[in-house]
Motif scaffolding. Sequence first.
Motif, PDB file in Angstrom:
ATOM      1  N   ALA A  18       0.704  -1.569  -0.149  1.00 26.47           N
ATOM      2  CA  ALA A  18       0.078   0.191  -0.028  1.00 26.47           C
ATOM      3  C   ALA A  18       0.928   1.356  -0.125  1.00 26.47           C
ATOM      4  O   ALA A  18       0.562   2.077  -0.575  1.00 26.47           O
ATOM      5  CB  ALA A  18      -0.780  -0.110   1.176  1.00 26.47           C
ATOM      6  N   THR A  19       2.025   1.150   0.562  1.00 27.23           N
ATOM      7  CA  THR A  19       2.671   2.421   0.757  1.00 27.23           C
ATOM      8  C   THR A  19       4.175   2.412   0.352  1.00 27.23           C
ATOM      9  O   THR A  19       4.935   3.330   0.403  1.00 27.23           O
ATOM     10  CB  THR A  19       2.834   2.622   2.314  1.00 27.23           C
ATOM     11  N   GLY A  20       4.525   1.405  -0.496  1.00 29.25           N
ATOM     12  CA  GLY A  20       5.724   1.338  -1.265  1.00 29.25           C
ATOM     13  C   GLY A  20       6.791   0.994   0.020  1.00 29.25           C
ATOM     14  O   GLY A  20       6.806   0.140   0.596  1.00 29.25           O
ATOM     15  N   HIS A  21       7.871   1.836  -0.195  1.00 27.73           N
ATOM     16  CA  HIS A  21       8.817   1.665   0.904  1.00 27.73           C
ATOM     17  C   HIS A  21       8.701   2.847   2.038  1.00 27.73           C
ATOM     18  O   HIS A  21       9.770   3.058   2.769  1.00 27.73           O
ATOM     19  CB  HIS A  21      10.216   2.010   0.390  1.00 27.73           C
ATOM     20  N   ALA A  22       7.317   3.223   2.355  1.00 32.02           N
ATOM     21  CA  ALA A  22       7.426   4.264   3.170  1.00 32.02           C
ATOM     22  C   ALA A  22       7.582   3.749   4.776  1.00 32.02           C
ATOM     23  O   ALA A  22       7.648   4.704   5.429  1.00 32.02           O
ATOM     24  CB  ALA A  22       6.071   4.937   3.051  1.00 32.02           C
ATOM     25  N   GLU A  23       7.317   2.524   4.910  1.00 35.41           N
ATOM     26  CA  GLU A  23       7.344   2.140   6.260  1.00 35.41           C
ATOM     27  C   GLU A  23       8.631   2.013   6.683  1.00 35.41           C
ATOM     28  O   GLU A  23       9.787   1.907   6.134  1.00 35.41           O
ATOM     29  CB  GLU A  23       6.822   0.523   6.149  1.00 35.41           C
ATOM     30  N   THR A  24       8.547   2.271   8.219  1.00 39.32           N
ATOM     31  CA  THR A  24       9.951   2.299   8.891  1.00 39.32           C
ATOM     32  C   THR A  24       9.967   1.079   9.942  1.00 39.32           C
ATOM     33  O   THR A  24       9.151   0.996  10.680  1.00 39.32           O
ATOM     34  CB  THR A  24      10.200   3.799   9.906  1.00 39.32           C
TER      35      THR A  24
END
Length: 449
Positions: A18-24
């Motif tokens: 859903a967010t690409g690589h935005a997750e930390t």
Amino acid sequence: MRKLLAGASALALLTAAATGHAETVAITHAKILTAGPAGEITQGTVVIRDGKIAAVGASAAIPPGARVIDAAGSVVAPGFFATGSELGLVEVGSLGNDATVNAADLGAGFDVQYGLNPESMQLPVARLGGLTSAVVLPRSAYDRSESDEDEADQYTAGPSGDGSRSHALFAGQAAVINLAKGDNILTRAKVGMVAPFGRAGAGVAGGARGAEIVAFKSALQDVRDYMKNKAAYDRAGYRGLALSKGDLEALIPVVEGRMPVIAGVHRAADIREVLKLVRAEHLKVILHGAEEGWMVAADIARAGVPVIINPLDDRPESYEMLGATMDNAARLQAAGVTVALEATGGSSRVRETRYGAGNAVSHGMPYDAALAAVTLNPAKMFGVADRTGSLEAGKDADLVIWTGDPFEPLSQPTAIFIHGAQQPMTSRQTELRDRYKDLSRPLPPGYTH
């Protein structure tokens, strides 16, 4: 801890989609094998942000809002390289492949990047062996043991009939890929030019090693002459050249020293000749095979030439490999040679890369050197060390969480990240296992009718 990892995996994959690589993500309390300047960190944290490694160390801070994976008792290591593989080019070898070409006017110009298959069933299998990258090589002409002599023609990168075959001295251009799930697996194209030497090279140059060296030099001279006289060549006002225009253009980076020759070579005498050749022609070279490399390790080290070897090669399968030994990796490394390790069995068994590295350690190669040989060394050899190969801030987050020492066969990956995205922990093999391990479930119609 394992339940936490497993439970987090499904959520992570949905979030990544859903967010690409935005997750930390923060991986905490892990033993970290960085394969970089920091070496081994007994207990530390790796922080992943926007697909990159944001921080790694014993005191790395956990960012607010990060998803935390408690990896206490686990080992975090860089994803391994399948060096010298055919991943993405070969599925079922007997049904054909995209690793070889047999065209009258194409050899050096053959580029594997255009035949890559991101949907290959072999990629997830390799990934579950802790591999996150691969160096994909075209298959060089006649590069087989002497027992395969009758089948040699089918492996030839070039014509198998009469006429000039000098272009077949070059099998084509290699590429680096990543093994992430998705439709774009190419990391870097045109990373090396594969060329067979020794018996294999003799096979494409009339049957004699001396003929192959002369033909190779002549081909390079043709390229240099072409570079000086392109306009005359295009209007057919220049002497005839043995190579096609496509091959001539492809070899320009080679003669300029920007693209290494990946030289398939085995016996010590042939290795010496290759070193003399590249020194005289001012070429970059990577030795591939080098089963007798330990016999000339000092020469290889003095030339600053890296090697790709299979650490399990220890049988005299041909007269080119009489000196094969499982001490090869250790002896080359001790002499100061940069070593990358490859696996046995082409694309179907590259998941065993870590077992080969473990065997190299058991035969004298230092552990840190073996780790580098499947991570940072191949990344350096093929020009992607600025992106991957070690756990350092700013690099792609290509890493694996292991239940224990990754070179120990009983250790298994519990989470795999490529470019910061957590990967599925399934393959066609695991899906078939799960489908048929419960025989009480209804069988597909083909089994009941």
